[in-house]
Design a protein around this motif. Structure first.
Motif, PDB file in Angstrom:
ATOM      1  N   PHE A  56       4.395  -1.413  -8.906  1.00  0.00           N
ATOM      2  CA  PHE A  56       5.281  -1.581  -7.752  1.00  0.00           C
ATOM      3  C   PHE A  56       4.691  -2.600  -6.778  1.00  0.00           C
ATOM      4  CE2 PHE A  56       8.636   1.828  -7.096  1.00  0.00           C
ATOM      5  CZ  PHE A  56       8.823   1.994  -8.439  1.00  0.00           C
ATOM      6  N   PHE A  73       5.224 -10.014  -5.338  1.00  0.00           N
ATOM      7  CA  PHE A  73       5.777 -11.192  -6.019  1.00  0.00           C
ATOM      8  C   PHE A  73       7.122 -11.601  -5.412  1.00  0.00           C
ATOM      9  CE2 PHE A  73       7.990 -13.368  -9.518  1.00  0.00           C
ATOM     10  CZ  PHE A  73       7.023 -14.303  -9.871  1.00  0.00           C
ATOM     11  N   GLY A  74       7.927 -10.634  -4.995  1.00  0.00           N
ATOM     12  CA  GLY A  74       9.251 -10.946  -4.453  1.00  0.00           C
ATOM     13  C   GLY A  74       9.316 -10.907  -2.932  1.00  0.00           C
ATOM     14  N   ILE A 107       5.011  -6.189  -8.052  1.00  0.00           N
ATOM     15  CA  ILE A 107       6.367  -6.741  -8.010  1.00  0.00           C
ATOM     16  C   ILE A 107       6.844  -6.959  -6.577  1.00  0.00           C
ATOM     17  CG2 ILE A 107       8.769  -6.239  -8.596  1.00  0.00           C
ATOM     18  CD1 ILE A 107       7.224  -6.989 -11.007  1.00  0.00           C
ATOM     19  N   VAL A 108       6.516  -6.007  -5.697  1.00  0.00           N
ATOM     20  CA  VAL A 108       6.954  -6.150  -4.303  1.00  0.00           C
ATOM     21  C   VAL A 108       6.301  -7.375  -3.664  1.00  0.00           C
ATOM     22  CG1 VAL A 108       6.846  -5.096  -2.015  1.00  0.00           C
ATOM     23  CG2 VAL A 108       7.541  -3.734  -3.968  1.00  0.00           C
ATOM     24  N   GLN A 139      13.604  -3.925  -8.033  1.00  0.00           N
ATOM     25  CA  GLN A 139      12.351  -4.662  -7.928  1.00  0.00           C
ATOM     26  C   GLN A 139      12.531  -6.170  -7.966  1.00  0.00           C
ATOM     27  OE1 GLN A 139       9.625  -3.389  -7.172  1.00  0.00           O
ATOM     28  NE2 GLN A 139       9.882  -1.220  -7.545  1.00  0.00           N
ATOM     29  N   LEU A 140      13.678  -6.644  -8.466  1.00  0.00           N
ATOM     30  CA  LEU A 140      13.834  -8.086  -8.572  1.00  0.00           C
ATOM     31  C   LEU A 140      13.969  -8.701  -7.180  1.00  0.00           C
ATOM     32  CD1 LEU A 140      14.101 -10.527 -10.406  1.00  0.00           C
ATOM     33  CD2 LEU A 140      16.565 -10.209 -10.349  1.00  0.00           C
ATOM     34  N   ASP A 141      13.202  -9.744  -6.972  1.00  0.00           N
ATOM     35  CA  ASP A 141      13.207 -10.529  -5.745  1.00  0.00           C
ATOM     36  C   ASP A 141      14.642 -10.741  -5.233  1.00  0.00           C
ATOM     37  OD1 ASP A 141      13.040 -12.524  -3.913  1.00  0.00           O
ATOM     38  OD2 ASP A 141      12.089 -13.972  -5.246  1.00  0.00           O
ATOM     39  N   MET A 142      14.863 -10.393  -3.953  1.00  0.00           N
ATOM     40  CA  MET A 142      16.227 -10.463  -3.407  1.00  0.00           C
ATOM     41  C   MET A 142      16.766 -11.888  -3.393  1.00  0.00           C
ATOM     42  SD  MET A 142      18.663  -8.672  -2.563  1.00  0.00           S
ATOM     43  CE  MET A 142      20.294  -9.214  -2.136  1.00  0.00           C
ATOM     44  N   ILE A 184      15.465   2.466 -15.883  1.00  0.00           N
ATOM     45  CA  ILE A 184      14.878   1.115 -15.956  1.00  0.00           C
ATOM     46  C   ILE A 184      15.838   0.094 -15.338  1.00  0.00           C
ATOM     47  CG2 ILE A 184      14.230  -0.748 -17.535  1.00  0.00           C
ATOM     48  CD1 ILE A 184      12.951   1.282 -19.336  1.00  0.00           C
ATOM     49  N   PHE A 244      -6.224  -0.557   7.977  1.00  0.00           N
ATOM     50  CA  PHE A 244      -4.950  -0.327   8.666  1.00  0.00           C
ATOM     51  C   PHE A 244      -5.112  -0.417  10.182  1.00  0.00           C
ATOM     52  CE2 PHE A 244      -1.145   0.941   6.243  1.00  0.00           C
ATOM     53  CZ  PHE A 244      -1.625   0.712   4.974  1.00  0.00           C
ATOM     54  N   VAL A 290       9.778  -8.903 -14.173  1.00  0.00           N
ATOM     55  CA  VAL A 290      10.167  -7.592 -13.657  1.00  0.00           C
ATOM     56  C   VAL A 290      10.506  -6.643 -14.804  1.00  0.00           C
ATOM     57  CG1 VAL A 290      11.939  -6.365 -12.367  1.00  0.00           C
ATOM     58  CG2 VAL A 290      10.974  -8.458 -11.434  1.00  0.00           C
ATOM     59  N   TYR A 339       3.566   2.021  -1.371  1.00  0.00           N
ATOM     60  CA  TYR A 339       4.070   2.352  -2.708  1.00  0.00           C
ATOM     61  C   TYR A 339       2.997   3.076  -3.514  1.00  0.00           C
ATOM     62  CZ  TYR A 339       8.162  -0.556  -1.884  1.00  0.00           C
ATOM     63  OH  TYR A 339       9.321  -1.060  -1.387  1.00  0.00           O
ATOM     64  N   MET A 363       8.589  -3.144 -15.718  1.00  0.00           N
ATOM     65  CA  MET A 363       9.266  -1.850 -15.715  1.00  0.00           C
ATOM     66  C   MET A 363       9.144  -1.173 -17.076  1.00  0.00           C
ATOM     67  SD  MET A 363      10.188  -1.029 -12.823  1.00  0.00           S
ATOM     68  CE  MET A 363       9.172  -2.035 -11.781  1.00  0.00           C
ATOM     69  N   CYS A 379       0.807  -1.224   0.000  1.00  0.00           N
ATOM     70  CA  CYS A 379       0.000   0.000   0.000  1.00  0.00           C
ATOM     71  C   CYS A 379       0.850   1.288   0.000  1.00  0.00           C
ATOM     72  CB  CYS A 379      -0.946  -0.012   1.195  1.00  0.00           C
ATOM     73  SG  CYS A 379      -2.648   0.221   0.727  1.00  0.00           S
ATOM     74  N   LEU A 398      15.681   0.463 -11.591  1.00  0.00           N
ATOM     75  CA  LEU A 398      14.391  -0.015 -11.072  1.00  0.00           C
ATOM     76  C   LEU A 398      14.299  -1.536 -11.135  1.00  0.00           C
ATOM     77  CD1 LEU A 398      11.984   2.691 -12.486  1.00  0.00           C
ATOM     78  CD2 LEU A 398      12.298   2.125 -10.084  1.00  0.00           C
ATOM     79  N   CYS A 399      14.812  -2.133 -12.235  1.00  0.00           N
ATOM     80  CA  CYS A 399      14.790  -3.600 -12.331  1.00  0.00           C
ATOM     81  C   CYS A 399      15.620  -4.203 -11.204  1.00  0.00           C
ATOM     82  CB  CYS A 399      15.341  -4.072 -13.679  1.00  0.00           C
ATOM     83  SG  CYS A 399      14.200  -3.833 -15.027  1.00  0.00           S
TER      84      CYS A 399
END
Lengths: 280, 299
Positions: free
Chosen positions: A208, A214-215, A211-212, B125-128, B118, B31, A258, A159, A262, A157, B121-122
């Motif tokens: 955002f 998803f990961g 993706i957040v 955003q990519l899963d750690m 980009i 919330f 991803v 984001y 983007m 939220c 951002l990629c």
């Protein structure tokens, strides 16, 4: 802002960045991208593991991923969770931002900090708090899919709130008043005037949050249902015990997701605006 | 809209502010139920009597858990380690992230600027966990770096210890949090009026002088915001220390997981979580103080 610099002028300004800074920037870019490149190479390599010098390319691990009964279901599960999360946090986040930007009352700043705080709060703390809440309240969400999504909505939220508020702040409300005075209904005014202006913010925010979610790992740790494993969790287990290249092949599909997200964001919104979003 | 006039009369009485409140009600309620109440519950349980295996609130509040945390070196050292690690990582990411942010901010070509954005951002955003897969393939004992060094003959059979130690955790956390630093800085550096730098140059300042005396001080809000964000996210990470540290670098999130999932000590696990929460909050207060000072100094 110089609106339209001539090519010569632009060239002069860009060349003005000193070499030391440019090489450090290159190093940083390398640190950022190297893991991604390695995952792609590991998923496409033909040997049992990625080695130096590399052995060769093959689709063997991609095929193994597509036949995997661990990683493929995990990928699908994460995708579904992320899509549901995205829908809810886009709706909640957008309404909250309109509220935060359009109202004036004492404690509004505190309210903003409150709604943004899931971003700063350690994910494992939030996951534990929800887990304890589910157990002691007995509302039947312990280690269930809805219970997991509840946590994901909380962390995504902010984001949406960040990007939509940034789009709303510069918005001239007299446009809405003009539409209203010309006889447009409230919904019509929102649809025809407000929505087109804040749409880029909403798009960026929802991508955002997708993706957040998803990961997401930390929040999921205490909330994951026993029979459905999200992709980050499946990869984590693989990294700790078996380390198979099938995980890298799954990674390639996640990287693809991803990059596409983007590119969509870049196409629909001005990425420069994202740099001005205040996430705290 | 056909049904708009039906809604209009009761809604009209609410006024503009009232309608915004109404619109946000679902979000506010959500919330409150799923964020405020669970956090309050976490606080409550952290003060409750420590009883292994019991989750329910026993309403026997005491300070036992906090005394235990601050008197056992195992725990308070983990807190210091976590905070120190996060502070170190935020300094390193500032050093590495500022140049890239500067280059992006000064790239006026829209295509190249978008491409760089980009890429950052990629990476963000990519899963750690996926990025950690790449880092582990690179830095493991039989990883690409060690194999390359062996192949070239720089090292013998014993590998360079790049991972499963403090160094590995630092590298992992830096990789994790760099994009956040870069993005916090780009907007601020772009916002600096270029004529300020040009004026300094035309008044005889050297390029480095202009950089240190004009550009860096003017980007202070972004530097502080970026450092806070990086501190918060690297302080919170569970995956990076477990995978890159191989359980040898014990940070607070690892203690939380162990107390809850392995020992069933719910009250003490909640206490560790509350301490983490407090340190995050404290870092935010320090940031606000510094931000106020930075903006006050310039005015």
């Amino acid at each position: 802002m110089a609106t339209n610099p001539t090519p010569a002028r632009r060239k002069r300004r860009e060349a003005a960045v000193p070499l030391v800074i440019r090489s450090l920037a290159g190093l940083t870019l390398l640190i950022l991208l190297a893991p991604m490149v390695i995952v792609i190479l590991a998923g496409l390599n033909s040997g049992d593991h990625l080695s130096f010098p590399p052995e060769g390319l093959s689709f063997r691990w991609i095929i193994a991923f597509l036949n995997s009964d661990i990683f493929l279901p995990a990928y699908g599960f994460s995708l579904v969770v992320a899509l549901i999360t995205m829908v809810f946090s886009t709706i909640l986040g957008t309404t909250i931002s309109i509220f935060l930007v359009r109202t004036r009352f004492v404690g509004r700043e505190f309210m903003r900090a409150f709604f943004m705080s899931p971003l700063m709060l350690p994910g494992i703390v939030l996951g534990l708090a929800l887990y304890l809440f589910y157990i002691s309240s007995g509302i039947g969400l312990i280690r269930t899919i809805p219970g997991l999504i509840v946590g994901h909505i909380l962390v995504t939220c902010p984001y949406v709130i960040g990007t939509v508020s940034a789009a709303l702040v510069g918005f001239d409300t007299s446009l809405e008043e003009a539409a209203r005075s010309l006889g447009a209904g409230r919904l019509q005014t929102f649809r025809k005037i407000t929505l087109p202006v804040i749409a880029p913010g909403i798009v960026a925010g929802s991508v955002f949050s997708f993706i957040v979610s998803f990961g997401q790992f930390d929040v999921s740790l205490f909330l994951t249902p026993p029979n459905s494993t999200p992709l980050p969790m499946a990869l984590y287990i693989s990294l700790r015990y078996t380390f198979e290249p099938t995980a890298a092949a799954a990674g390639i599909f996640a990287i693809f997701l991803v990059v596409v997200s983007m590119l969509i964001t870049a196409k629909l919104t001005n990425l420069k605006r994202l740099a001005n979003v205040n996430f705290s | 809209m056909s049904n708009d006039h039906l809604l209009a009369s009761p809604l009209h009485k609410l006024g503009k502010t009232g309608r915004a409140w109404l619109l946000a009600t679902p979000g506010i309620v959500y919330f409150l139920i799923f964020f405020a109440v669970p956090l309050a519950g976490l606080f409550l349980i952290s003060f409750d009597k420590p009883t292994a295996g019991v989750v329910e609130v026993q309403w026997m509040f005491r300070l036992d858990n906090f005394v235990r945390f601050f008197t056992r070196s195992l725990y308070y050292e983990a807190a210091i380690r976590s905070a120190g690690l996060a502070a170190l990582v935020s300094a390193i990411t500032l050093f590495l992230g500022y140049p890239l942010a500067y280059v992006i901010a000064k790239t006026l070509n829209p295509g190249r600027n978008t491409l760089l954005m980009i890429l950052v951002l990629c990476a963000m955003q990519l899963d750690m966990v996926i990025r950690l897969f790449g880092l582990m393939v690179l830095m493991g004992d039989n990883g690409l770096i060690n194999e390359f060094l062996r192949w070239t003959g720089f090292i013998g059979e014993t590998p360079l210890p790049l991972m499963y130690n403090f160094f590995g955790v630092v590298v992992g956390l830096v990789q994790f949090s760099l994009p956040f630093m870069v993005l916090s800085l780009v907007g601020v550096i772009q916002g600096i009026n270029p004529s300020l730098e040009e004026a300094a140059r035309s008044l005889g300042a050297r390029r480095w002088q202009t950089f240190w005396k004009i550009t860096i001080p003017m980007s202070m809000p972004g530097i502080l915001a970026g450092m806070l964000l990086v501190f918060a996210i690297s302080f919170s990470s569970y995956v990076v220390p477990t995978l890159m540290g191989g359980w040898k670098v014990v940070v607070l999130p690892i203690h939380i997981y162990q107390q809850i999932a392995e020992l069933g000590k719910w009250q003490f696990g909640a206490t560790v979580a509350v301490v983490m929460f407090a340190i995050s909050l404290l870092s935010m207060l320090v940031y606000q103080r510094a931000a106020a000072k930075a903006s006050g100094g310039r005015a």
